[in-house]
Design a protein around this motif. Structure first.
Motif, PDB file in Angstrom:
ATOM      1  N   SER A  47       4.773  -4.449  -9.544  1.00 58.40           N
ATOM      2  CA  SER A  47       5.967  -4.991  -9.102  1.00 58.40           C
ATOM      3  C   SER A  47       7.119  -5.310  -9.610  1.00 58.40           C
ATOM      4  N   GLY A  48       8.010  -5.373  -9.387  1.00 55.86           N
ATOM      5  CA  GLY A  48       9.498  -5.214 -10.191  1.00 55.86           C
ATOM      6  C   GLY A  48       9.822  -3.785 -11.326  1.00 55.86           C
ATOM      7  N   LYS A  49       9.408  -2.045 -10.676  1.00 55.91           N
ATOM      8  CA  LYS A  49       8.968  -0.962 -11.192  1.00 55.91           C
ATOM      9  C   LYS A  49      10.148  -0.453 -10.551  1.00 55.91           C
ATOM     10  N   PRO A  50      11.211   0.011 -10.473  1.00 53.83           N
ATOM     11  CA  PRO A  50      12.200   1.349  -9.906  1.00 53.83           C
ATOM     12  C   PRO A  50      10.960   2.201  -9.154  1.00 53.83           C
ATOM     13  N   PRO A 102      15.593   7.101  -4.922  1.00 53.90           N
ATOM     14  CA  PRO A 102      15.129   5.465  -5.310  1.00 53.90           C
ATOM     15  C   PRO A 102      15.399   4.826  -3.882  1.00 53.90           C
ATOM     16  N   LEU A 103      13.870   3.759  -3.914  1.00 48.65           N
ATOM     17  CA  LEU A 103      13.468   3.145  -2.759  1.00 48.65           C
ATOM     18  C   LEU A 103      13.080   1.997  -3.366  1.00 48.65           C
ATOM     19  N   SER A 104      13.574   0.737  -2.613  1.00 49.55           N
ATOM     20  CA  SER A 104      13.313  -0.427  -2.887  1.00 49.55           C
ATOM     21  C   SER A 104      12.224  -1.300  -1.702  1.00 49.55           C
ATOM     22  N   ARG A 105      11.524  -2.515  -2.332  1.00 54.77           N
ATOM     23  CA  ARG A 105      10.419  -2.401  -1.937  1.00 54.77           C
ATOM     24  C   ARG A 105      10.741  -3.967  -0.643  1.00 54.77           C
ATOM     25  N   GLU A 106      12.343  -4.463  -0.636  1.00 54.36           N
ATOM     26  CA  GLU A 106      12.194  -6.009  -0.671  1.00 54.36           C
ATOM     27  C   GLU A 106      12.135  -5.289   0.823  1.00 54.36           C
ATOM     28  N   ILE A 145       2.959   4.119  -0.030  1.00 50.46           N
ATOM     29  CA  ILE A 145       2.844   3.856  -0.866  1.00 50.46           C
ATOM     30  C   ILE A 145       2.227   2.295  -1.429  1.00 50.46           C
ATOM     31  N   ARG A 146       1.751   1.852  -1.953  1.00 49.41           N
ATOM     32  CA  ARG A 146       0.626   0.482  -2.138  1.00 49.41           C
ATOM     33  C   ARG A 146       2.292  -0.951  -3.252  1.00 49.41           C
ATOM     34  N   LEU A 147       2.872  -1.478  -2.963  1.00 47.68           N
ATOM     35  CA  LEU A 147       2.988  -2.143  -3.095  1.00 47.68           C
ATOM     36  C   LEU A 147       2.202  -3.068  -3.891  1.00 47.68           C
ATOM     37  N   LEU A 148       1.959  -2.867  -4.976  1.00 48.44           N
ATOM     38  CA  LEU A 148       1.008  -4.275  -5.813  1.00 48.44           C
ATOM     39  C   LEU A 148       2.142  -5.223  -6.302  1.00 48.44           C
ATOM     40  N   ASN A 149       1.073  -6.630  -6.661  1.00 45.21           N
ATOM     41  CA  ASN A 149       1.988  -8.131  -6.830  1.00 45.21           C
ATOM     42  C   ASN A 149       1.802  -8.573  -7.917  1.00 45.21           C
ATOM     43  N   HIS A 150       0.216  -8.092  -8.261  1.00 45.51           N
ATOM     44  CA  HIS A 150       0.359  -8.477  -9.703  1.00 45.51           C
ATOM     45  C   HIS A 150      -0.164  -8.368 -10.779  1.00 45.51           C
ATOM     46  N   ASP A 188       5.802   5.316 -14.663  1.00 45.44           N
ATOM     47  CA  ASP A 188       5.853   4.106 -15.150  1.00 45.44           C
ATOM     48  C   ASP A 188       5.675   3.393 -13.631  1.00 45.44           C
ATOM     49  N   ALA A 189       6.092   3.686 -12.371  1.00 37.41           N
ATOM     50  CA  ALA A 189       5.886   3.163 -11.395  1.00 37.41           C
ATOM     51  C   ALA A 189       4.381   2.231 -10.901  1.00 37.41           C
ATOM     52  N   VAL A 190       3.695   3.798 -11.063  1.00 36.55           N
ATOM     53  CA  VAL A 190       2.168   2.859 -10.919  1.00 36.55           C
ATOM     54  C   VAL A 190       1.615   2.198 -11.955  1.00 36.55           C
ATOM     55  N   GLY A 191       2.027   2.092 -13.214  1.00 39.97           N
ATOM     56  CA  GLY A 191       1.433   1.583 -14.580  1.00 39.97           C
ATOM     57  C   GLY A 191       0.925   1.353 -15.364  1.00 39.97           C
ATOM     58  N   LEU A 192       1.536   2.957 -15.744  1.00 36.87           N
ATOM     59  CA  LEU A 192       0.769   3.380 -16.782  1.00 36.87           C
ATOM     60  C   LEU A 192       1.700   3.889 -18.167  1.00 36.87           C
TER      61      LEU A 192
END
Ligand SMILES: [Zn+2]
Ligand SMILES: [Zn+2]
Length: 513
Positions: A47-50, A102-106, A145-150, A188-192
């Motif tokens: 969440s919040g990552k480009p 660039p993609l948006s999850r909105e 693409i899994r959109l993580l929320n937490h 960065d996007a996947v949380g590393l």
């Protein structure tokens, strides 16, 4: 006697697929007079990552094309859809090119399915349109693409890393990797927090844009290292790239095995199983000779119990890590979790536990061995003949987490010289000392599912098997466990957690004496 697999069980697999090499034959069913053109995107996004979808074009120096357009369609499981069209007229004449969109999850939730129609023309103006990729013989399916929320469920001051992956500096007749910059953005996007890049020692001997042309490996390695260090200083907010190497070296049986090296200054030689010296496939240096050159640098056995087919044993003289290889060689970890939970994981884990029972303080390491492969892994299954796609061995999906206050290469290096880390594809688990007691901690979040079970294992000194020391199963919706246990008198304890979504983690062994 050596056991060889039957010819039917060929276990070769080489991702991002290079399809043009014909091994001096006049024809290969994989060969087409077009560059490899395909889309790639992170497998999950915090969440919040480009994040972006990348269009990659490989070998357009040989087969120049113009990418006319890209039509993207994004759809989630709830039926929300957006479509975008890009008129590109992108002339491609270089060996490796990419464009980021660039993609948006909105407006989306859950898993995003991304389909992209690519229209391409060759030099004569012949035009083709295809979905997602033009790899021959593989059906096209959407990227997911899994959109993580937490936030990820690791404690503060722990850092997560991909520990085994390949950049464009690994380029050979069957596979190639992604540009370092895309690896940093995707991390960065996947949380590393960091990426240990482990390009093949044998690929540094060849030019990455023409993989049969020799090049001076020390200089090539320097260029790779400089690129990574430059990206780190240009983007201090992005994950740290650690330029390392996957070195081919000789085990106790004179076979080629792979050693992962954590950020060293100078190139380490190893041409053994690179496949470009014909049947001259003996290892250049032994494991011990490589380790001698690496004081103070953590090293790990790569996929120690990889399932190696007879063809791979014969052609590349590849073998596995054996007991004798760990006896006199001090390495920091065994990377037995290699993107999936198959036989290589199970045998590798047994091998790790065997070392713990002997009192060897050795870390478990989890990684993916991704060559690019941000979303799925499309690779050569059998050279010349067939390709395969799978959703394992995907960049950043399983990772190793270490206690470390900073993302600095030096700090991370020291962390891996320690005795504590966690391997995970989602949750967190750890055992630590709390005075005279032990504290067991496990945590998940709704993205990975609530806790299903936690097991703590013990082996007192001299024991030849581990025993369950304590275990917990949980009512629905439990996201956290904190418990204390008496310490055994000797030996070690370690813990594992599984969530209701089937995600899991295991921690390093805590030796109590
Ligand atoms: Zn390897
Ligand atoms: Zn590798």
């Amino acid at each position: 006697m050596e056991e060889f697999r039957q010819p039917g069980e060929v276990k070769l697999f080489f991702p991002y697929a290079e399809t043009h090499f014909k091994f001096r034959l006049p024809w290969s069913p994989l060969h087409k007079r077009w560059p490899e053109i395909f889309l790639d995107a992170p497998c999950q996004v915090l969440s919040g990552k480009p994040f972006s979808v990348y269009l990659l074009i490989k070998d357009a120096d040989l087969y120049p094309v113009t990418i006319r357009s890209l039509e993207l369609r994004l759809e989630d499981v709830h039926g929300n859809v957006t479509e975008q069209q890009f008129e590109l007229n992108l002339h491609c004449e270089q060996n490796l090119m990419y464009r980021a969109f660039p993609l948006s999850r909105e407006g989306f939730s859950g898993t995003l399915r991304l389909s992209g129609w690519i229209t391409v023309a060759d030099k004569k103006g012949k035009s083709v349109r295809f979905l997602s990729h033009n790899f021959p013989g593989l059906h096209s399916r959407p990227l997911e693409i899994r959109l993580l929320n937490h936030p990820l469920p690791y404690p503060e001051n722990w850092k997560a890393g991909e520990m085994h992956c390949h950049s464009e500096f690994s380029s050979d007749p069957v596979e190639f990797g992604a540009p370092l910059r895309l690896m940093q953005e995707t991390a960065d996007a996947v949380g590393l927090d960091f990426v240990l890049c482990t390009d093949h020692s044998y690929d540094f001997y060849y030019h990455r844009y023409s993989y049969l042309d020799s090049i001076e490996p020390e200089g090539n390695f320097r260029e790779y290292r400089n690129q990574a260090i430059a990206l780190n200083s240009e983007h201090p907010d992005l994950p740290t790239l650690i330029p390392g190497e996957e070195v081919s070296c000789g085990n106790s049986h004179g076979e080629n095995v792979h050693l992962l090296v954590f950020g060293h200054d100078h190139f380490l030689p190893g041409l053994g199983d690179g496949g470009r010296r014909g049947f001259q496939n003996h290892p250049d240096l032994t494991i011990a000779e490589i380790l001698e050159r690496l004081p103070g640098i953590p090293t790990f056995a790569a996929h120690p119990k990889a399932q190696i087919g007879w063809l791979e044993r014969k052609i590349f003289r590849r073998g596995e890590w054996r007991q004798e290889d760990l006896k006199s060689n001090i390495i920091q970890g065994l990377q037995f979790w290699n993107g999936n939970l198959g036989l290589d994981y199970r045998e590798g884990k047994t091998f790790w536990i065997k070392q713990l029972l002997k009192g060897q303080r050795i870390l478990p390491i989890a990684a993916n061995d991704a060559h690019g492969d941000f979303n799925q892994n499309i690779g050569v299954k059998l050279p010349l003949v067939s390709l395969k796609q799978q959703r394992s061995h995907v960049f950043g999906k399983v990772r190793t987490v270490v206690p470390c206050a900073s993302r600095d290469i030096g700090a991370l290096r020291s962390a891996f010289l320690g005795e504590c880390c966690v391997c995970t594809d989602g949750p967190f688990v750890n055992v630590s000392r709390k005075g005279h007691l032990l504290e067991v901690e496990a945590r998940s979040n709704p993205d990975f599912g609530s806790l299903h079970s936690v097991h703590v294992y013990v082996a007192e000194s001299g024991a030849c098997l581990e025993k369950v020391y304590d275990d917990w199963s949980f009512a629905k919706d439990s996201m956290e466990l904190k418990a204390t246990l008496p310490s055994p008198k000797s030996g070690y304890v370690r813990a594992e957690v599984v969530t209701r979504n089937g995600n899991r983690a295991l921690c390093s062994a805590l030796f109590v004496n």
